[in-house]
Design an enzyme around this catalytic site. Structure first.
Site, PDB file in Angstrom:
ATOM      1  CG  ASP A 292      61.658   0.781 -46.987  1.00  0.00           C
ATOM      2  OD1 ASP A 292      61.682   0.197 -48.187  1.00  0.00           O
ATOM      3  OD2 ASP A 292      60.840   1.744 -46.745  1.00  0.00           O
TER       4      ASP A 292
ATOM      5  CD  GLU B 269      52.586  12.327 -39.684  1.00  0.00           C
ATOM      6  OE1 GLU B 269      52.413  12.667 -40.852  1.00  0.00           O
ATOM      7  OE2 GLU B 269      53.514  10.880 -39.711  1.00  0.00           O
TER       8      GLU B 269
ATOM      9  CB  ALA C   6      56.642  -3.855 -55.390  1.00  0.00           C
TER      10      ALA C   6
ATOM     11  CD  GLU D 182      64.266   4.121 -44.827  1.00  0.00           C
ATOM     12  OE1 GLU D 182      64.379   4.000 -45.925  1.00  0.00           O
ATOM     13  OE2 GLU D 182      63.238   3.937 -43.870  1.00  0.00           O
TER      14      GLU D 182
ATOM     15  CE  LYS E 195      77.432  -4.043 -38.716  1.00  0.00           C
ATOM     16  NZ  LYS E 195      79.598  -4.358 -37.637  1.00  0.00           N
TER      17      LYS E 195
ATOM     18  CG  HIS F  20      65.423   7.878 -43.070  1.00  0.00           C
ATOM     19  ND1 HIS F  20      63.849   7.899 -43.323  1.00  0.00           N
ATOM     20  CD2 HIS F  20      64.637   8.722 -41.809  1.00  0.00           C
ATOM     21  CE1 HIS F  20      63.005   8.097 -42.714  1.00  0.00           C
ATOM     22  NE2 HIS F  20      62.950   8.614 -41.876  1.00  0.00           N
TER      23      HIS F  20
HETATM   24  P1  GTP Z   1      58.388   4.856 -47.597  1.00  0.00           P
HETATM   25  O1  GTP Z   1      59.544   4.390 -47.198  1.00  0.00           O
HETATM   26  O2  GTP Z   1      57.501   4.081 -48.869  1.00  0.00           O
HETATM   27  O3  GTP Z   1      57.751   5.501 -47.522  1.00  0.00           O
HETATM   28  O4  GTP Z   1      58.827   5.382 -49.205  1.00  0.00           O
HETATM   29  P2  GTP Z   1      60.152   6.708 -49.636  1.00  0.00           P
HETATM   30  O5  GTP Z   1      61.837   5.311 -48.939  1.00  0.00           O
HETATM   31  O6  GTP Z   1      60.196   6.931 -50.540  1.00  0.00           O
HETATM   32  O7  GTP Z   1      60.245   7.705 -48.432  1.00  0.00           O
HETATM   33  P3  GTP Z   1      60.967   8.027 -46.934  1.00  0.00           P
HETATM   34  O8  GTP Z   1      62.415   7.827 -47.285  1.00  0.00           O
HETATM   35  O9  GTP Z   1      60.851   9.622 -47.018  1.00  0.00           O
HETATM   36  O10 GTP Z   1      60.696   7.742 -45.827  1.00  0.00           O
HETATM   37  C1  GTP Z   1      60.997   6.503 -44.873  1.00  0.00           C
HETATM   38  C2  GTP Z   1      60.300   6.186 -44.203  1.00  0.00           C
HETATM   39  O11 GTP Z   1      60.045   7.406 -42.967  1.00  0.00           O
HETATM   40  C3  GTP Z   1      58.785   5.890 -43.809  1.00  0.00           C
HETATM   41  O12 GTP Z   1      58.831   4.308 -44.161  1.00  0.00           O
HETATM   42  C4  GTP Z   1      57.990   6.157 -42.241  1.00  0.00           C
HETATM   43  O13 GTP Z   1      58.645   5.298 -41.150  1.00  0.00           O
HETATM   44  C5  GTP Z   1      59.473   7.577 -41.789  1.00  0.00           C
HETATM   45  N1  GTP Z   1      58.771   8.650 -42.549  1.00  0.00           N
HETATM   46  C6  GTP Z   1      58.412   9.233 -44.245  1.00  0.00           C
HETATM   47  N2  GTP Z   1      58.146  10.659 -43.388  1.00  0.00           N
HETATM   48  C7  GTP Z   1      57.254   9.536 -42.852  1.00  0.00           C
HETATM   49  C8  GTP Z   1      56.013  11.047 -41.872  1.00  0.00           C
HETATM   50  O14 GTP Z   1      56.035  12.062 -42.742  1.00  0.00           O
HETATM   51  N3  GTP Z   1      55.214  10.820 -40.155  1.00  0.00           N
HETATM   52  C9  GTP Z   1      56.034   9.477 -40.695  1.00  0.00           C
HETATM   53  N4  GTP Z   1      54.836   9.674 -38.919  1.00  0.00           N
HETATM   54  N5  GTP Z   1      57.003   9.037 -40.552  1.00  0.00           N
HETATM   55  C10 GTP Z   1      57.096   9.097 -41.091  1.00  0.00           C
HETATM   56 MG    MG Z   2      63.558   6.448 -47.975  1.00  0.00          MG
END
Ligand code: GTP
Ligand code: MG
Length: 224
Positions: free
Chosen positions: A93, A175, A75, A160, A41, A141
């Site tokens: 995700d 980072e 998990a 995701e 897409k 996101h």
């Molecule tokens: P995870 O997916 O396990 O991290 O938990 P979540 O779904 O609660 O987190 P979130 O939606 O905030 O973030 C999902 C993804 O975004 C992460 O796996 C990273 O790829 C990215 N991400 C989120 N916060 C950060 C951050 O502070 N720094 C960086 N480099 N990536 C981030």
């Molecule tokens: Mg998330």
């Protein structure tokens, strides 16, 4: 043996992994197909813009399926029972597609272009661009679900989407490397500087947006 029947919740995590073995390939197949559909897409959108010789909001696209290790770690963190069905239901995700854009406005445009397609269901939008994380992380996101047409059934698969500018992506990858390499031992000063760097990246993004708008508003010397 199906993945569901292989992964009883009473098995210890390491055993689950060994058992996942070839079963993991079956488990991730729909996710890989969903990634293929979504990246197609994105490529079609890109081709459309290029063909029309218009500003293309998409710079780059990449994708990944979560590794068995990170699926299991998440998990456990979510206290999700370690069965394939529960993991499928609770971890949204496992398939991830990352799109980098030139401008901040492009990120929202791409989200609308993909999210507006009739076979794409948008579940959740987390706008870390307008509401950055405390460390300075910025990204859009978009949790979506798309149908995948397998040989014997159609499945709705969550993906995701992470959509961000090149500057946000540059910051996030550095980072990520620093944080994961040094974990909690990262110096406070370093974290502070990273947050400041996120601000510098954001100022650059805003400047590029303004320059782009100014250039777009200029009359081409060829036309005049
Ligand atoms: P995870 O997916 O396990 O991290 O938990 P979540 O779904 O609660 O987190 P979130 O939606 O905030 O973030 C999902 C993804 O975004 C992460 O796996 C990273 O790829 C990215 N991400 C989120 N916060 C950060 C951050 O502070 N720094 C960086 N480099 N990536 C981030
Ligand atoms: Mg998330």
């Amino acid at each position: 043996m199906t993945v569901d029947s292989m992964c009883g919740p009473d098995l210890p995590m390491t055993t689950q992994f060994e058992l996942f073995g070839p079963g993991f390939a079956e488990f991730v197949l729909p996710y890989q197909c969903a990634i293929a559909t979504l990246t197609t897409k994105v490529h079609i959108l890109r081709q459309g813009f290029t063909h029309l010789d218009r500003h293309c909001p998409i710079e780059h696209v990449s994708a990944r399926v979560k590794s068995p290790d990170s699926v299991m770690a998440k998990a456990q963190r979510l206290r999700c029972p370690l069965t394939a069905a529960d993991i499928r239901q609770n971890i949204r995700d496992i398939a991830g597609v990352r799109i980098t854009c030139g401008l901040i406005s492009d990120t929202y445009r791409v989200a609308d272009l993909i999210g507006g397609q009739p076979d794409v269901t948008v579940f959740e939008v987390e706008d870390y661009i307008s509401k950055p994380k405390s460390n300075g992380y910025k990204s859009l996101h978009v949790a979506v679900e798309i149908p995948v047409f397998l040989s014997d059934r159609v499945v709705q698969v969550p993906v995701e989407l992470q959509i961000r500018t090149i500057a946000m992506d540059f910051w996030a990858s550095l980072e990520h490397k620093i944080y994961y390499k040094y974990q909690r031992s990262v110096l406070r000063r370093l974290l502070q500087e990273l947050t400041e760097a996120a601000d510098v990246a954001h100022r650059l993004d805003r400047k590029m947006e303004r320059l782009h708008n100014e250039v777009a508003g200029l009359k081409s010397p060829v036309d005049s």
